[in-house]
Design a protein around this motif. Sequence first.
Motif, short mmCIF file in Angstrom:
data_model
loop_
_atom_site.label_atom_id
_atom_site.label_comp_id
_atom_site.label_asym_id
_atom_site.label_seq_id
_atom_site.Cartn_x
_atom_site.Cartn_y
_atom_site.Cartn_z
N THR A 70 1.33 -1.42 -0.16
CA THR A 70 0.00 -0.02 -0.05
C THR A 70 1.02 1.40 -0.06
O THR A 70 0.51 2.58 -0.81
CB THR A 70 -0.92 -0.18 0.68
OG1 THR A 70 -1.27 -1.24 1.38
CG2 THR A 70 -1.88 1.40 1.11
N LYS A 74 1.09 4.00 -2.64
CA LYS A 74 0.90 5.24 -2.77
C LYS A 74 2.11 6.18 -3.36
O LYS A 74 1.27 7.43 -3.88
CB LYS A 74 0.61 5.24 -1.08
CG LYS A 74 -0.01 6.84 -0.96
CD LYS A 74 -0.53 6.24 0.35
CE LYS A 74 -1.42 5.60 1.31
NZ LYS A 74 -1.96 5.90 2.39
N LEU A 87 -6.32 4.71 -2.44
CA LEU A 87 -5.81 2.78 -1.95
C LEU A 87 -6.04 2.83 -0.12
O LEU A 87 -6.61 3.48 0.65
CB LEU A 87 -4.13 2.94 -1.38
CG LEU A 87 -3.43 3.27 -2.91
CD1 LEU A 87 -2.10 2.83 -2.32
CD2 LEU A 87 -4.33 1.69 -4.13
#
Length: 282
Positions: A70, A74, A87
């Motif tokens: 993640t 990102k 996300l």
Amino acid sequence: MKASHSFRARKRLGQHFLRDSSVIRQIIRRAGFEPDAVVVEIGPGLGALTFPLAESVRQVIGIEKDSRLTEILKDRLIEKGIQNVTLVNQDVLKADLGETARPFGGRILVIGNLPYNISSPFLEKLIQSREVVTRAVLMFQAEVGRRLVASPGNKQYGAMTVLAQYHARISPLIEIPKEAFHPPPKVKSLVVELDFTRPHPTRAGNEEAFKKVVKAAFSHRRKTLINSIKGTFSEWRQDEILLGMEKSGIDPKKRAEMLEIDDFIRLTDGLDCFFDKARASC
């Protein structure tokens, strides 16, 4: 060195990163998402599908269980100035797709590469969320994908097949070779479309009972229908089960894999009185 090569996949999470750009283009083309679509991506990983998807639809919501991925994705999205991707670091099996869809008019599409160990529970979750999920384009291990599109009489035809095909029109889209992933899985994958706007035309009167009857019928694949159903519902009297099957026109000596969806609907209707708690028996 490519990011997919420098990142160590977690075997326990079933991580295999799609890296073949031609396959990715095929998936997006065959998915046929409209430019104003809101798409939930399951397990975006390093963004192989996310980036081209973001160029072709209005909004992407990536649900990723791995917090490391993640953060990496990102940062990559910020670097490229992509602003239409959100996300969410969460286990998709715990995600509320209805809540996810609410800000976007209550309708979403789904895409993703499913690890083998969550294929069945996620399919159940999709079916439960069919009021908000109009279509799903999913990559499964080929064995699971073939199970979803199987026909009666095929050894791959099972409870998952019947329940999925009852709720959605299912179409195989693309077979993906092992080499398209890093690290490569042991088997090929199959991309399958589930269109929840086109369910099976005939509906069961009691859909919860339908689900229970289908699962019971396939609970002992080598046994006949009467023995499988009696084995699951041991409190039911066999003579009454036989009477219900006779009423539905289903041969009790058949095996579950020989029945079509309409047969299971008739069988459920014939046994429906067993699910009426107000009645002591049929």
